[in-house]
Design a protein around this motif. Structure first.
Motif, PDB file in Angstrom:
ATOM      1  N   PRO A   1     -13.619   9.025   6.492  1.00  0.00           N
ATOM      2  CA  PRO A   1     -13.499   9.344   7.914  1.00  0.00           C
ATOM      3  C   PRO A   1     -13.845   8.150   8.809  1.00  0.00           C
ATOM      4  O   PRO A   1     -14.898   7.539   8.673  1.00  0.00           O
ATOM      5  N   GLY A   2     -12.921   7.796   9.686  1.00  0.00           N
ATOM      6  CA  GLY A   2     -13.143   6.702  10.620  1.00  0.00           C
ATOM      7  C   GLY A   2     -12.716   5.335  10.123  1.00  0.00           C
ATOM      8  O   GLY A   2     -12.598   4.400  10.917  1.00  0.00           O
ATOM      9  N   ALA A   3     -12.485   5.188   8.827  1.00  0.00           N
ATOM     10  CA  ALA A   3     -12.102   3.889   8.264  1.00  0.00           C
ATOM     11  C   ALA A   3     -10.584   3.725   8.296  1.00  0.00           C
ATOM     12  O   ALA A   3      -9.840   4.681   8.108  1.00  0.00           O
ATOM     13  N   THR A   4     -10.134   2.490   8.517  1.00  0.00           N
ATOM     14  CA  THR A   4      -8.701   2.196   8.584  1.00  0.00           C
ATOM     15  C   THR A   4      -8.424   0.936   7.771  1.00  0.00           C
ATOM     16  O   THR A   4      -8.772  -0.171   8.182  1.00  0.00           O
ATOM     17  N   LEU A   5      -7.780   1.110   6.620  1.00  0.00           N
ATOM     18  CA  LEU A   5      -7.560   0.033   5.647  1.00  0.00           C
ATOM     19  C   LEU A   5      -6.097  -0.396   5.651  1.00  0.00           C
ATOM     20  O   LEU A   5      -5.186   0.434   5.547  1.00  0.00           O
ATOM     21  N   PHE A   6      -5.868  -1.690   5.739  1.00  0.00           N
ATOM     22  CA  PHE A   6      -4.509  -2.253   5.718  1.00  0.00           C
ATOM     23  C   PHE A   6      -3.942  -2.216   4.303  1.00  0.00           C
ATOM     24  O   PHE A   6      -4.600  -2.646   3.348  1.00  0.00           O
ATOM     25  N   VAL A   7      -2.696  -1.696   4.175  1.00  0.00           N
ATOM     26  CA  VAL A   7      -2.090  -1.598   2.842  1.00  0.00           C
ATOM     27  C   VAL A   7      -0.712  -2.247   2.773  1.00  0.00           C
ATOM     28  O   VAL A   7      -0.011  -2.093   1.774  1.00  0.00           O
ATOM     29  N   GLY A   8      -0.330  -2.988   3.808  1.00  0.00           N
ATOM     30  CA  GLY A   8       0.905  -3.745   3.675  1.00  0.00           C
ATOM     31  C   GLY A   8       1.731  -3.821   4.942  1.00  0.00           C
ATOM     32  O   GLY A   8       1.683  -2.938   5.798  1.00  0.00           O
ATOM     33  N   LEU A   9       2.480  -4.918   5.058  1.00  0.00           N
ATOM     34  CA  LEU A   9       3.450  -5.097   6.142  1.00  0.00           C
ATOM     35  C   LEU A   9       4.836  -4.868   5.543  1.00  0.00           C
ATOM     36  O   LEU A   9       5.180  -5.456   4.510  1.00  0.00           O
TER      37      LEU A   9
END
Length: 286
Positions: free
Chosen positions: A75-83
């Motif tokens: 909850p609250g975390a935002t992880l980058f997984v690709g462009l």
């Protein structure tokens, strides 16, 4: 000075005005999240992402050659997984199954489908940040609901960059509080700790605020016992069997020592029932 996501795009020669930020965060499938799908089945995640609502208002949100994709591991975390390079190719093929929900998104043959199909190609740009970079998506409820945003209007602050992809650290027995629906999406390391541990736990219903004290002493410890609730909704308990199912919050009251017998653990359970009055104001019927 804070480092922002658009600075990374600029370093790659990408205009933020051409990028849409997608934060996959739906909780509509019990026991699974877009994060766990990405973690466990990247191909399935990319197929899930490549079908989107075709309603004109929704379709307009995805207009742009690039999608920067994020998931929420906690909850609250935002992880980058690709462009991704994203191009709408038409309607989803009839019979297509959503790998996340298991539902048809292609409609039936001869019927109009409510979903568009996109060709999503994961790019090399920013690939070194995949699974390592966290941004701040926003604090307000409206920000969390807006899971598709324009990069040039929402220059996100980078809050963390880890050396390698790493699962959330196990919080310890006393701090662990999770909905039962998240048991299967917990990191494998968490599951192994819970499988190897026995003792007394608490189920709390967020809807009625009632609670239930139970004990785990079987071969698979806490994990095995909690999985029985996920499978049946009541785990065989009389007090839970006769009520509407709930996504109970589960926590650990006491961990038994390695030499504790089944009788020892049941005795600990009885003590906690008295302490928490779970027979009088809770869901324990024994």
């Amino acid at each position: 000075m804070a480092i922002r996501f658009n600075a990374l795009l600029a370093d790659e020669g990408i205009d933020p005005a051409t990028v849409r930020l997608l934060r996959h965060q739906t909780g509509k499938v019990r026991g699974r999240t877009p994060y766990s799908l990405w973690r466990d089945d990247l191909e399935g995640f990319e197929r899930y992402q490549s079908t989107q609502d075709s309603a004109p208002r929704e379709r307009a949100k995805f207009v742009g050659p690039y999608w920067a994709s994020f998931v929420s591991p906690s909850p609250g975390a935002t992880l980058f997984v690709g462009l991704y390079g994203a191009t709408r190719t038409g309607a989803v093929t009839p019979g297509t199954i959503d790998p996340f929900t298991g539902d048809h998104v292609g409609g039936q043959k001869g019927m109009v489908t409510p979903y568009d199909q996109y060709n999503c190609r994961r790019l090399e740009a920013l690939s070194t940040y995949i699974g390592r970079l966290f941004i701040h998506w926003g604090d307000s409820a409206s920000a969390n609901r807006a899971w598709v945003q324009r990069a040039e209007k929402q220059d996100k602050v980078i809050v963390e960059l880890t050396r390698v992809f790493q699962e959330e650290t196990f919080p310890g027995f006393t701090k662990l509080v999770r909905p039962l629906s998240e048991i299967e999406t917990m990191p494998v390391t968490w599951q192994e700790v819970l499988r190897a541990s026995r003792g007394v736990y608490l189920l709390a219903c967020p809807r009625t605020r009632e609670h239930y004290v139970g004990s785990a002493y079987g071969e698979d410890g806490f994990l095995g016992r909690w999985r029985s609730y996920v499978a049946t909704g009541h785990g065989g308990n009389i007090g839970l069997r006769g009520r509407d199912p709930s996504d109970y919050l589960v926590s650990i009251l006491e961990v038994a020592g390695s030499s504790a017998t089944i009788e020892d653990i049941i005795a600990l359970e009885a003590i906690w029932k008295v302490k928490l009055h779970s027979r009088d104001i809770g869901l324990n019927h024994n």
